[in-house]
Design a protein around this motif. Structure first.
Motif, PDB file in Angstrom:
ATOM      1  N   GLU A  86      -6.623  -1.396  -2.739  1.00  0.00           N
ATOM      2  CA  GLU A  86      -7.001  -0.032  -3.250  1.00  0.00           C
ATOM      3  C   GLU A  86      -6.423   1.076  -2.331  1.00  0.00           C
ATOM      4  OE1 GLU A  86     -11.185  -0.198  -3.829  1.00  0.00           O
ATOM      5  OE2 GLU A  86     -11.361  -1.991  -3.850  1.00  0.00           O
ATOM      6  N   CYS A  87      -5.487   1.787  -2.867  1.00  0.00           N
ATOM      7  CA  CYS A  87      -4.961   2.993  -2.293  1.00  0.00           C
ATOM      8  C   CYS A  87      -5.936   4.061  -2.883  1.00  0.00           C
ATOM      9  CB  CYS A  87      -3.517   3.152  -2.322  1.00  0.00           C
ATOM     10  SG  CYS A  87      -2.784   4.655  -1.794  1.00  0.00           S
ATOM     11  N   GLN A  88      -6.346   4.806  -2.043  1.00  0.00           N
ATOM     12  CA  GLN A  88      -7.169   5.855  -2.381  1.00  0.00           C
ATOM     13  C   GLN A  88      -6.512   7.173  -2.757  1.00  0.00           C
ATOM     14  OE1 GLN A  88     -10.836   5.352  -3.176  1.00  0.00           O
ATOM     15  NE2 GLN A  88      -9.681   3.217  -2.996  1.00  0.00           N
ATOM     16  N   TYR A  89      -5.206   7.196  -2.578  1.00  0.00           N
ATOM     17  CA  TYR A  89      -4.447   8.423  -2.695  1.00  0.00           C
ATOM     18  C   TYR A  89      -4.651   9.003  -4.154  1.00  0.00           C
ATOM     19  CZ  TYR A  89      -0.124  11.486  -2.007  1.00  0.00           C
ATOM     20  OH  TYR A  89       0.789  12.516  -1.924  1.00  0.00           O
ATOM     21  N   SER A  90      -4.758  10.409  -4.218  1.00  0.00           N
ATOM     22  CA  SER A  90      -5.079  11.152  -5.345  1.00  0.00           C
ATOM     23  C   SER A  90      -4.144  12.245  -5.753  1.00  0.00           C
ATOM     24  CB  SER A  90      -6.547  11.558  -5.390  1.00  0.00           C
ATOM     25  OG  SER A  90      -6.711  12.411  -4.380  1.00  0.00           O
ATOM     26  N   TRP A  91      -4.351  12.978  -6.622  1.00  0.00           N
ATOM     27  CA  TRP A  91      -3.309  14.001  -7.042  1.00  0.00           C
ATOM     28  C   TRP A  91      -4.105  14.908  -8.113  1.00  0.00           C
ATOM     29  CZ3 TRP A  91       1.279  14.407  -4.484  1.00  0.00           C
ATOM     30  CH2 TRP A  91       2.210  15.400  -5.006  1.00  0.00           C
TER      31      TRP A  91
ATOM     32  N   GLU B   9       1.553   6.638  -9.227  1.00  0.00           N
ATOM     33  CA  GLU B   9       2.467   5.832  -8.643  1.00  0.00           C
ATOM     34  C   GLU B   9       1.735   4.650  -7.720  1.00  0.00           C
ATOM     35  OE1 GLU B   9       6.898   6.713  -7.652  1.00  0.00           O
ATOM     36  OE2 GLU B   9       5.821   8.638  -7.299  1.00  0.00           O
ATOM     37  N   TRP B  10       0.966   5.217  -6.812  1.00  0.00           N
ATOM     38  CA  TRP B  10       0.352   4.533  -5.679  1.00  0.00           C
ATOM     39  C   TRP B  10      -0.920   4.443  -5.738  1.00  0.00           C
ATOM     40  CZ3 TRP B  10       4.998   2.825  -4.517  1.00  0.00           C
ATOM     41  CH2 TRP B  10       6.014   3.680  -4.490  1.00  0.00           C
ATOM     42  N   GLY B  11      -1.756   5.222  -6.484  1.00  0.00           N
ATOM     43  CA  GLY B  11      -3.384   5.287  -6.580  1.00  0.00           C
ATOM     44  C   GLY B  11      -3.910   4.051  -7.050  1.00  0.00           C
ATOM     45  N   PHE B  12      -5.140   3.663  -7.064  1.00  0.00           N
ATOM     46  CA  PHE B  12      -5.853   2.764  -7.517  1.00  0.00           C
ATOM     47  C   PHE B  12      -6.845   3.402  -8.354  1.00  0.00           C
ATOM     48  CE2 PHE B  12      -9.737  -0.392  -7.250  1.00  0.00           C
ATOM     49  CZ  PHE B  12      -8.934  -1.487  -7.886  1.00  0.00           C
ATOM     50  N   GLU B  13      -6.788   2.477  -9.840  1.00  0.00           N
ATOM     51  CA  GLU B  13      -7.629   2.962 -10.670  1.00  0.00           C
ATOM     52  C   GLU B  13      -9.010   1.982 -10.614  1.00  0.00           C
ATOM     53  OE1 GLU B  13     -10.337   4.140 -13.142  1.00  0.00           O
ATOM     54  OE2 GLU B  13      -8.291   5.210 -13.517  1.00  0.00           O
ATOM     55  N   GLY B  14     -10.138   2.629 -10.090  1.00  0.00           N
ATOM     56  CA  GLY B  14     -11.323   1.875  -9.691  1.00  0.00           C
ATOM     57  C   GLY B  14     -12.058   0.734 -10.856  1.00  0.00           C
TER      58      GLY B  14
ATOM     59  N   PHE C  15      -3.868   6.715   2.323  1.00  0.00           N
ATOM     60  CA  PHE C  15      -2.390   7.267   2.070  1.00  0.00           C
ATOM     61  C   PHE C  15      -1.388   5.854   1.887  1.00  0.00           C
ATOM     62  CE2 PHE C  15       1.907   8.702   3.306  1.00  0.00           C
ATOM     63  CZ  PHE C  15       2.005   9.830   2.378  1.00  0.00           C
ATOM     64  N   PRO C  16      -0.332   5.896   0.803  1.00  0.00           N
ATOM     65  CA  PRO C  16       0.154   4.681   0.792  1.00  0.00           C
ATOM     66  C   PRO C  16       1.031   4.039   1.976  1.00  0.00           C
ATOM     67  CG  PRO C  16       1.091   6.462  -0.700  1.00  0.00           C
ATOM     68  CD  PRO C  16      -0.070   6.979   0.079  1.00  0.00           C
ATOM     69  N   GLN C  17       1.737   4.940   2.819  1.00  0.00           N
ATOM     70  CA  GLN C  17       2.376   4.296   4.132  1.00  0.00           C
ATOM     71  C   GLN C  17       1.130   3.874   5.057  1.00  0.00           C
ATOM     72  OE1 GLN C  17       6.149   6.551   4.569  1.00  0.00           O
ATOM     73  NE2 GLN C  17       5.880   6.046   6.754  1.00  0.00           N
ATOM     74  N   ASP C  18      -0.210   3.997   4.884  1.00  0.00           N
ATOM     75  CA  ASP C  18      -1.085   3.687   5.746  1.00  0.00           C
ATOM     76  C   ASP C  18      -0.829   2.142   6.448  1.00  0.00           C
ATOM     77  OD1 ASP C  18      -2.058   6.268   6.366  1.00  0.00           O
ATOM     78  OD2 ASP C  18      -3.896   5.836   5.000  1.00  0.00           O
TER      79      ASP C  18
ATOM     80  N   VAL D 208       7.550   5.408   2.102  1.00  0.00           N
ATOM     81  CA  VAL D 208       7.248   5.589   0.640  1.00  0.00           C
ATOM     82  C   VAL D 208       8.455   6.192  -0.044  1.00  0.00           C
ATOM     83  CG1 VAL D 208       5.662   6.619  -1.134  1.00  0.00           C
ATOM     84  CG2 VAL D 208       4.637   6.062   1.165  1.00  0.00           C
ATOM     85  N   PHE D 209       9.066   7.204   0.415  1.00  0.00           N
ATOM     86  CA  PHE D 209      10.212   7.723  -0.364  1.00  0.00           C
ATOM     87  C   PHE D 209      11.307   8.247   0.875  1.00  0.00           C
ATOM     88  CE2 PHE D 209      11.962  10.933  -3.632  1.00  0.00           C
ATOM     89  CZ  PHE D 209      12.284   9.812  -4.628  1.00  0.00           C
ATOM     90  N   ASN D 210      12.107   9.456   0.606  1.00  0.00           N
ATOM     91  CA  ASN D 210      12.895   9.886   1.437  1.00  0.00           C
ATOM     92  C   ASN D 210      12.643  11.393   1.991  1.00  0.00           C
ATOM     93  OD1 ASN D 210      13.406  11.499  -0.708  1.00  0.00           O
ATOM     94  ND2 ASN D 210      15.539  10.870  -1.119  1.00  0.00           N
ATOM     95  N   ASP D 211      11.165  11.589   1.704  1.00  0.00           N
ATOM     96  CA  ASP D 211      10.665  12.963   2.105  1.00  0.00           C
ATOM     97  C   ASP D 211      10.403  13.161   3.514  1.00  0.00           C
ATOM     98  OD1 ASP D 211       7.517  12.878   2.194  1.00  0.00           O
ATOM     99  OD2 ASP D 211       8.626  11.017   0.961  1.00  0.00           O
TER     100      ASP D 211
END
Length: 387
Positions: free
Chosen positions: A126-131, A189-194, A218-221, A268-271
């Protein structure tokens, strides 16, 4: 699509399975444990030419196919993502639908019933990352922008950096006017739908399985934890543990990492945010003698992207050897051949070890017990009594 997923795994008995968020570090966790990962999120692309800087037009076109898909698939949500910054090479041609499963569904249930040992563990990732996102309809969400150094709010600002970026890319626009967001929702992409959690727990109760939630923000955690787990595991096996493989986005090679005795760290990405979090890990970890790095190329210089020099500075932290794998430094981030070259170049590295016996859940628990509260990841036991 669900049947294709389960077809990737041998039909045999497993002590556990992982279900949930997409995550590169979790792929390595599953490889170490020798267990399957059943993703909640799958990507489909719909061919549709559009001005990348007209997100409202993109959403309006997508409403009909989204509703058609949802009407025939009641177990799914559509998370539509439109990022005219980092995905600018592709969004003029395709619409991204990320399908998030709210129930296990027939194929996943059958696979788990047939292949899990009695009393097996279901790890719920469960990744809690949101947007900042817009709720278009009951199960259709529109997300403008994507994970990177730019924060969600930045995509909605009429800033000079966005005006300059659009001008440099030949756009007639100087800012974006996306649909008004309703609030923060699971990141596409990374968040979990509960909604999936309740169904997994009910399934576990019916079949006598144990549920353990792996929860992080956060996905990289998860990446530092998995890297240190591999390092600890290699030491337990009497192998060198000072060779790091930094992987980027979808450039994942879990079996080669095991074959080469490499400690995997997923970015996660190249950022720049991904690079900063990698640097934070190296600040606290025991130094690595060797650091190898793949680097995803997305075809353009996006806002918030880390430069090749910034990635080189991370390689320089190796005590004896720092080396890109499959990267053309002169053409990055337009080095699209890196998609396959990272694999062929990785195979050229020396040192080979037999694929090990799988890490046991008891060994994982031993490592977690020794680690204490070192990592921002919660492991929550849910004991589901059989109905």
């Amino acid at each position: 699509m669900s049947q294709w997923v389960v077809n990737q795994y041998p039909q045999r008995r497993y002590p556990a399975a992982v279900i949930g968020s997409s995550n590169g570090a979790a792929v390595h966790l599953c490889a170490a444990l020798g267990i399957p990962w059943l993703p909640q999120t799958l990507l489909i692309s719909l061919r549709h030419p559009v001005d990348p800087d007209e997100p409202k037009q993109e959403l309006e076109w997508a409403k009909a196919p989204a509703q058609q898909l949802l009407a025939k698939n009641p177990d799914l949500c559509v998370y539509q993502m439109h990022d005219p910054n980092q995905d600018r090479l592709k969004v003029p041609r395709v619409t991204y639908f990320r399908l998030k499963r709210t129930r296990l569904g027939t194929q996943f249930q059958q696979f788990l019933q047939q292949n899990l040992e009695p009393g097996a563990t279901l790890f719920l990732l469960e990744c809690q990352y949101s947007w900042l996102s817009t709720q278009v309809s009951d199960r259709h969400v529109f997300q403008f922008g994507g994970k990177g150094k730019l924060a969600p709010d930045d995509y909605f600002q009429h800033s000079q950096q966005i005006a300059d970026f659009l001008q440099q890319n030949g756009s007639q626009h100087r800012y974006w006017e996306p649909p008004t967001p309703d609030g923060r929702l699971p990141e596409s992409e990374w968040g979990f739908e509960g909604a999936l959690r309740d169904d997994v727990e009910q399934f576990a109760r019916q079949h006598g399985f144990r549920v353990r939630r792996i929860v992080f923000d956060f996905p990289q955690d998860l990446s530092p934890l998995v890297a240190d787990l591999y390092r600890w595991w290699y030491q337990e096996r009497g192998l060198p543990s000072d060779r790091l493989l930094v992987e980027s986005f979808v450039y994942l090679q879990p079996w080669l990492a095991l074959r080469l005795g490499l400690v995997p760290f997923w970015t996660v990405f190249n950022d720049r945010m991904s690079a900063e979090r990698l640097n934070n890990y190296l600040d606290t970890a025991k130094p690595y003698d060797e650091i190898y790095m793949t680097l995803f190329s997305n075809g353009l210089k996006a806002l918030g992207q880390a430069s090749i020099e910034e990635w080189q500075s991370i390689l320089s932290r190796a005590r004896t050897r720092g080396q890109f794998i499959g990267v053309n430094q002169q053409t990055y981030p337009g080095d699209l051949a890196s998609y396959t070259r990272h694999y062929t170049d990785l195979k050229k590295l020396e040192e080979r070890y037999p694929i090990p016996e799988s890490l046991t859940i008891q060994q994982l628990d031993k490592f977690l017990s020794q680690a204490g509260a070192r990592y921002p990841v919660q492991w929550i036991d849910r004991y589901c009594q059989v109905n």
